[in-house]
Design an enzyme around this catalytic site. Structure first.
Site, mmCIF file in Angstrom:
data_model
loop_
_atom_site.group_PDB
_atom_site.id
_atom_site.type_symbol
_atom_site.label_atom_id
_atom_site.label_comp_id
_atom_site.label_asym_id
_atom_site.label_seq_id
_atom_site.Cartn_x
_atom_site.Cartn_y
_atom_site.Cartn_z
ATOM 1 N N ASN A 7 11.979 -11.335 1.107
ATOM 2 C CA ASN A 7 13.057 -11.877 2.207
ATOM 3 C C ASN A 7 12.987 -13.205 2.071
ATOM 4 O O ASN A 7 11.995 -13.892 2.612
ATOM 5 C CB ASN A 7 12.707 -11.325 3.523
ATOM 6 C CG ASN A 7 13.522 -11.550 4.492
ATOM 7 O OD1 ASN A 7 14.446 -12.677 4.303
ATOM 8 N ND2 ASN A 7 13.287 -11.318 5.759
ATOM 9 N N ARG A 90 16.160 -8.655 0.401
ATOM 10 C CA ARG A 90 17.125 -8.789 1.439
ATOM 11 C C ARG A 90 18.196 -10.068 1.461
ATOM 12 O O ARG A 90 17.767 -10.875 1.095
ATOM 13 C CB ARG A 90 16.139 -8.911 2.783
ATOM 14 C CG ARG A 90 17.073 -9.095 3.961
ATOM 15 C CD ARG A 90 16.288 -9.715 5.169
ATOM 16 N NE ARG A 90 17.353 -9.672 6.375
ATOM 17 C CZ ARG A 90 17.189 -10.419 7.194
ATOM 18 N NH1 ARG A 90 16.179 -11.385 7.355
ATOM 19 N NH2 ARG A 90 17.807 -10.425 8.291
ATOM 20 N N HIS A 179 21.748 -7.153 10.910
ATOM 21 C CA HIS A 179 20.647 -6.009 11.420
ATOM 22 C C HIS A 179 20.942 -4.816 10.844
ATOM 23 O O HIS A 179 20.479 -3.734 11.408
ATOM 24 C CB HIS A 179 20.240 -5.991 12.799
ATOM 25 C CG HIS A 179 19.834 -7.358 13.301
ATOM 26 N ND1 HIS A 179 20.170 -7.665 14.676
ATOM 27 C CD2 HIS A 179 18.693 -8.235 13.026
ATOM 28 C CE1 HIS A 179 19.533 -8.675 15.022
ATOM 29 N NE2 HIS A 179 18.735 -9.192 13.940
ATOM 30 N N ARG A 240 19.797 -18.001 20.906
ATOM 31 C CA ARG A 240 21.364 -18.016 20.787
ATOM 32 C C ARG A 240 22.012 -17.668 21.983
ATOM 33 O O ARG A 240 21.582 -16.741 22.501
ATOM 34 C CB ARG A 240 21.523 -17.111 19.714
ATOM 35 C CG ARG A 240 21.331 -17.790 18.186
ATOM 36 C CD ARG A 240 21.306 -16.697 17.220
ATOM 37 N NE ARG A 240 20.116 -16.211 16.438
ATOM 38 C CZ ARG A 240 20.025 -15.261 15.604
ATOM 39 N NH1 ARG A 240 20.847 -14.454 15.415
ATOM 40 N NH2 ARG A 240 18.645 -14.890 15.222
ATOM 41 N N GLU A 383 12.121 -3.002 8.586
ATOM 42 C CA GLU A 383 13.155 -3.506 7.525
ATOM 43 C C GLU A 383 12.541 -3.370 6.264
ATOM 44 O O GLU A 383 13.313 -3.147 5.099
ATOM 45 C CB GLU A 383 13.635 -4.660 7.990
ATOM 46 C CG GLU A 383 14.524 -4.495 9.256
ATOM 47 C CD GLU A 383 15.091 -5.848 9.661
ATOM 48 O OE1 GLU A 383 13.982 -6.378 10.624
ATOM 49 O OE2 GLU A 383 16.099 -6.272 9.603
#
Ligand code: AMP
Length: 395
Positions: A7, A90, A179, A240, A383
Site C-alpha cells: 500500500n 492497493r 473503502h 474531513r 483490507e
C-alpha cells in the site's frame, strides 16, 4: 504461497507478507519519510521488531530495504525472494475502467495512469509502488486491487450528481465511493454469518475509522455509498468535513481570503470531529474530553452518530429494507460508546442493543439482542487479507 501486499503512499509504503494457505501474516511493516530521509519499521511474526533509519531517496530504495528485511538472516522471514509468489497492490482510484481487481500489465498501468486526474495525491504514488516492485521482482505476477471497484455496481441514479450531464461525459464527475475492499470483505463475511450468500439480501456496512463511509449492499453488490467523487464526501470524519453545502467553499474562500485549494485542504485536514471539538481526531480523546465536560467534544460525537444514523436510514429507504448491519474499522470495531449512541436512533428498525456484547471490542460478534428484528454485528475488517485473497484468485 506468500503474497506481498503493498500500500504505497506519496512518502510512505505499508506492506504485509501473507501466507495465502494459512492466511497468517508472516511479516508486516512501514517505510516512512520516503524522499525526505527514511525509516523502516519491520515486524516479523514471532521475532523482535526491527527499526532502521536508512536513506530512502525514492520508493524503489524503500522496496529494496523491505525485500532485504524480509530475507535478512536475523529479522527475515523467508530465505530468498523466490518465496514471494505474487504481489497485490492497493490502488485508490480505478475510475470507471476497473470494476474488479486485475493482473497488472503495461496496458493496466496506462489505464491506471489515466485515472490519476481523479486521485492526484494517491494514484501516482500507487503507480510508483508498482514500478518499484516490478523493477526489483520482474518475474513475479502482480495484481491491482482498487478502492473504487466494489462500488462500480451502483446504479446511475445513485452515482450521478445533479450537474449538467456533459460534466459526467467530459470529465467523469460522478460518485465513485471508496473503502471498497473493506466494504466487500465485511459484506461477504456478514452474508456468510446471516446465511444469505446465495439468496436475496440487503445489508448496510458502516466502515467507521479515521476515514469513514457507509455502503448499502444489495444481493452482494454495492448499490450506494456515502463517499463520492472523492473521499471527502459523506460522513463527518476525523479531520474531513463530509458533505456540506458547496456554497460554503466559495463563501469561506472569500472570508478567509484563501484559494479554493486551501479551502479544500481545510475541509480535508482541519475539519471533521477535530475541527469541531478543537480537541483531537481520535475518538478516545474525544470521549474522554466529553466526559470531563468539554461541550464541543460532546457535540462532535453527537454529530458523528447523527450522521451515521441518517445514512443508515437513507439506505434502508434505498433498498426498501435491511436484513443486517455491520460495524467495522477503528471506531466501528472498538468504540462501544459510539456504537451505543448510534443504536439510540435504530429503534424504529426493531433493533435493541445487547449492552454486554457491545462492551467488548475488536472481535467478531453480534451486538444486537437475539430478538432484534434486524441483526447488528461487529466484523473486523482486514483490507490486506482481502487484497491477498484477490491477488491469489487472479493469478
Ligand atoms: P482506522 O482509521 O480504521 O485505523 O481507525 C482509527 C480510529 O479508530 C482512531 O482515530 C480512533 O478514533 C478509533 N479507535 C481506535 N481504537 C479505539 C478504541 N479503543 N476506542 C475508541 N476509538 C478507537
Amino acid at each position: 504461497m506468500n503474497v506481498f501486499v503493498v500500500n504505497c503512499g506519496s512518502s510512505s509504503l505499508k506492506y504485509q507478507l501473507i501466507n495465502s494457505d494459512t492466511e497468517e501474516v508472516i511479516a508486516k511493516g512501514l517505510c516512512e519519510r520516503i524522499g525526505i530521509d527514511g525509516k523502516l519499521t519491520h515486524t516479523p511474526a514471532g521475532k523482535d521488531k526491527y527499526v532502521a533509519e536508512v536513506p530512502m531517496p525514492d520508493h524503489k530504495s524503500a522496496v529494496s530495504y523491505v525485500l532485504d528485511a524480509l530475507t535478512d538472516s536475523e529479522h527475515g522471514v523467508i530465505k530468498e525472494l523466490s518465496e514471494i509468489g505474487a504481489v497485490g497492490h492497493r490502488i485508490v482510484h480505478g475510475g470507471e475502467k476497473f470494476a474488479a481487481s486485475v493482473v497488472i500489465t503495461d496496458e493496466v498501468i496506462t489505464a491506471i495512469e489515466e485515472c490519476n486526474d481523479l486521485a492526484p495525491l494517491h494514484n501516482p504514488a500507487n503507480l510508483i509502488g508498482i514500478s518499484a516492485c516490478r523493477a526489483l521482482m520482474p518475474e513475479v505476477p502482480m495484481v491491482a486491487v482498487f478502492d473504487t471497484a466494489f462500488h462500480q455496481t451502483m446504479p446511475e441514479k445513485a452515482y450521478m450528481y445533479g450537474l449538467p450531464y456533459e460534466y459526467y461525459e467530459n470529465y467523469k464527475v460522478r460518485k465513485y465511493g471508496f473503502h471498497g475492499t473493506s466494504h466487500s470483505f465485511v459484506s461477504k463475511r456478514l452474508l456468510d454469518i446471516i446465511g444469505k450468500t446465495d439468496t436475496p439480501s440487503k445489508v448496510i456496512i458502516c466502515h467507521l475509522g479515521n476515514g469513514s463511509s457507509i455502503t448499502a449492499v444489495k444481493d452482494g453488490r454495492s448499490v450506494d455509498t456515502s463517499m463520492g467523487f472523492t473521499p471527502l464526501d459523506g460522513l463527518i470524519m476525523g479531520t474531513r468535513s463530509g458533505s456540506l453545502d458547496p456554497a460554503v467553499v466559495q463563501f469561506l474562500a472569500g472570508k478567509l481570503n484563501v484559494s479554493l485549494d486551501e479551502v479544500i485542504n481545510i475541509l480535508n485536514k482541519k475539519s471533521g470531529v477535530e475541527g469541531i471539538s478543537g480537541v483531537s481526531s481520535d475518538f478516545r480523546d474525544l470521549y474522554a474530553a466529553s466526559v470531563s465536560g468539554n461541550a464541543r467534544a460532546k457535540v462532535a460525537l453527537e454529530m458523528f452518530a447523527y450522521r451515521v444514523a441518517q445514512y443508515i436510514g437513507s439506505y434502508v429507504a434505498s433498498m426498501n429494507g435491511v436484513d443486517a448491519i455491520a460495524f467495522t474499522a477503528g471506531i466501528g470495531e472498538n468504540n462501544s460508546e459510539m456504537r451505543a449512541m448510534i443504536f439510540e436512533y435504530l429503534g424504529y428498525l426493531g433493533i435493541t442493543l445487547d449492552k454486554e456484547a457491545n462492551a467488548k471490542r475488536g472481535e467478531e460478534l453480534m451486538i444486537s439482542t437475539p430478538d432484534s428484528r434486524v441483526k447488528v454485528y461487529v466484523i473486523p475488517t482486514n483490507e490486506e487479507l482481502a487484497i491477498a485473497r484477490e491477488t491469489l484468485a487472479l493469478i
